[in-house]
Design a protein around this motif. Structure first.
Motif, PDB file in Angstrom:
ATOM      1  N   UNK A  12       0.848  -1.208   0.000  1.00 25.93           N
ATOM      2  CA  UNK A  12       0.000   0.000   0.000  1.00 25.93           C
ATOM      3  C   UNK A  12       0.880   1.252   0.000  1.00 25.93           C
ATOM      4  N   UNK A  13       2.155   1.108  -0.450  1.00 27.54           N
ATOM      5  CA  UNK A  13       3.086   2.248  -0.380  1.00 27.54           C
ATOM      6  C   UNK A  13       2.552   3.474  -1.117  1.00 27.54           C
ATOM      7  N   UNK A  14       2.091   3.263  -2.355  1.00 26.32           N
ATOM      8  CA  UNK A  14       1.678   4.434  -3.170  1.00 26.32           C
ATOM      9  C   UNK A  14       0.516   5.160  -2.501  1.00 26.32           C
ATOM     10  N   UNK A  15      -0.274   4.404  -1.738  1.00 20.77           N
ATOM     11  CA  UNK A  15      -1.432   5.034  -1.092  1.00 20.77           C
ATOM     12  C   UNK A  15      -0.999   5.847   0.129  1.00 20.77           C
ATOM     13  N   UNK A  16      -0.066   5.297   0.904  1.00 18.39           N
ATOM     14  CA  UNK A  16       0.268   5.930   2.185  1.00 18.39           C
ATOM     15  C   UNK A  16       1.376   6.975   2.059  1.00 18.39           C
ATOM     16  N   UNK A  17       2.193   6.877   0.990  1.00 18.17           N
ATOM     17  CA  UNK A  17       3.353   7.782   0.869  1.00 18.17           C
ATOM     18  C   UNK A  17       2.980   9.241   1.119  1.00 18.17           C
ATOM     19  N   UNK A  18       1.940   9.777   0.371  1.00 17.29           N
ATOM     20  CA  UNK A  18       1.635  11.211   0.580  1.00 17.29           C
ATOM     21  C   UNK A  18       1.128  11.508   1.988  1.00 17.29           C
TER      22      UNK A  18
END
Lengths: 136, 301
Positions: free
Chosen positions: B192-198
């Motif tokens: 879920x990196x792309x989701x949580x990064x921001x």
């Protein structure tokens, strides 16, 4: 060990008896009381931290203890300042302390902890285990 | 050095008058009192009794992190230099399930949307997110004949809006995740990196998400049976959130940094032994130095 030359009749220069083997032994095998790295194994239970530090079970931070010999450069890589400080202590003012035996390099430590909100954290901390001593 | 001068003042003041707990006065250099060994160290030095009893974590989560610890560090606790990744911090959060975690519909292979709230309060401002996964624990190890393919859609809903900022509508990110299941696997990771990064970069502390899996409804027989076992053991436990972080503060270990800059640059014949061009072991957080300037090639005489 060189004789001081003065008005006295010139005697043939005979260097003071210099025990090479003694010096060599001391160079290679420091006495027990000389500055060196020592172990101290502790468990986090002793600090009553075992309820939040899960790993490692045992921790050996090591420490440095011992007297700093006068000629410190050869074994401890000390700067020349250390020898100057020694000379000041011995010849000029004993209030100036001898050089101290302190850590010169460290290893990191990985810690697994339970945080107050019940989350779990793995962290790596710098400078947590002494690996080398020096005189400064 | 600011910290060390404060330390000396603190230990001096601690001797003079009782005053407040010495450890509570010293803020670590990066100003973040949360993620640090210092406060408990000063607590021991000041002799105060150990803090409030801590909540106990989920046993499965603890088991997973102990296995991770054995992978990353030796028995004495020294980080294994064989590791190539940059992270020096891994945090595992168990969710506050907002409603009873229902079991899924095994016929159609659709998992129930899991409505989860994660509180990331322990993530320090100096910790940069490298990777993040949802970690599903299998009650018993399921041996899957081949990698399963399911689409996992994650819907992030704005946490309780504070008075000022108008609540944004829920927005969803659909990430198709290949469920890689190895023999006797106990865990399934959904990236879920792309989701949580921001969100982590914006220091958002509360993450409210619902997770929805849909898998093909006409799988070959052997896959359907194995999936039966999977659903049976997967649906009863809400997933944990795993964050792989790089702590950029001075007291964190930067193994990749010292490894990279401690390598001697190959000396060319005729080149004199010069002083190292880079400051030795300057931690990246102490004053952001430009990367080590490449020495100009010497002209041969």
């Amino acid at each position: 060990g060189r004789e001081t030359l003065g008005p006295k009749p010139r005697k043939p220069l005979v260097p003071a008896p210099f025990h090479h083997s003694e010096h060599f032994k001391r160079f290679l095998f420091p006495h027990d009381d000389e500055c060196e790295l020592r172990d101290f194994r502790l468990s986090f239970r002793q600090l009553r931290w075992d309820h939040w530090i899960v790993a490692p079970q045992r921790y050996n931070p090591r420490y440095c203890k011992g007297d700093c010999p006068r000629a410190v450069r050869h074994r401890y890589g000390s700067p020349i300042h250390t020898m100057v400080q020694n000379i000041i202590h011995e010849k000029l003012d004993a209030a100036v302390p001898r050089p101290s035996c302190v850590p010169a390099a460290y290893n990191p430590l990985s810690v697994l902890t339970i945080e107050p909100d019940a989350s779990i954290a793995y962290k790596e901390y710098e400078n947590m285990i002494a690996t080398r001593c020096t005189c400064r | 050095c600011r910290a060390s001068s404060e330390e000396s003042q603190l230990t001096a003041s601690a001797k003079l008058e009782p005053g407040p707990e010495p450890w509570s006065l010293l803020q670590p250099v990066d100003g973040d009192p949360r993620s640090d060994l210092l406060p408990p160290l000063f607590k021991v030095l000041s002799g105060s009794r150990s803090g409030p009893p801590r909540l106990q974590p989920d046993s499965r989560a603890l088991h997973y992190m102990k296995k991770l610890y054995k992978t990353y560090a030796t028995k004495e606790g020294i980080p294994k230099s064989s590791r190539s990744h940059l992270c020096n911090t891994v945090r595992l959060f168990t969710p506050y399930p907002l409603k009873k975690y229902a079991s899924g519909d095994q016929e159609t292979g659709i998992f129930p949307p899991a409505d989860l709230l994660f509180n990331l309060d322990r993530v320090a401002a100096v910790e940069r997110l490298l990777k993040s996964v949802l970690l599903y624990t299998l009650n018993n190890s399921v041996s899957f004949p081949s990698a399963g393919k399911c689409v996992c859609s994650l819907v992030l809903t704005e946490p309780r809006a504070s008075g000022k900022t108008p609540p944004r509508g829920p927005y969803s990110v659909t990430s198709s995740s290949q469920l890689e299941l190895r023999k006797n696997s106990r865990w399934i990771e959904v990236d879920v990196t792309s989701l949580l990064q921001p969100l982590v970069a914006a220091s958002q502390r509360s993450i409210h998400m619902s997770v929805n899996f849909t898998c093909p409804t006409d799988p070959p027989k052997h896959v359907a049976e194995a999936r039966e076992g999977l659903f049976g053991s997967l649906l009863r436990v809400p997933p944990s959130l795993l964050l792989y972080l790089n702590d950029t503060s001075a007291q964190a270990h930067h193994g990749w940094y010292s490894f990279r800059y401690s390598k001697r640059s190959p000396r060319r014949p005729g080149q004199r032994q010069g002083v190292a061009a880079c400051p030795a072991r300057q931690g990246p957080a102490q004053g952001r130095r430009a990367p080590c300037p490449r020495p100009r090639p010497r002209l041969r005489r």
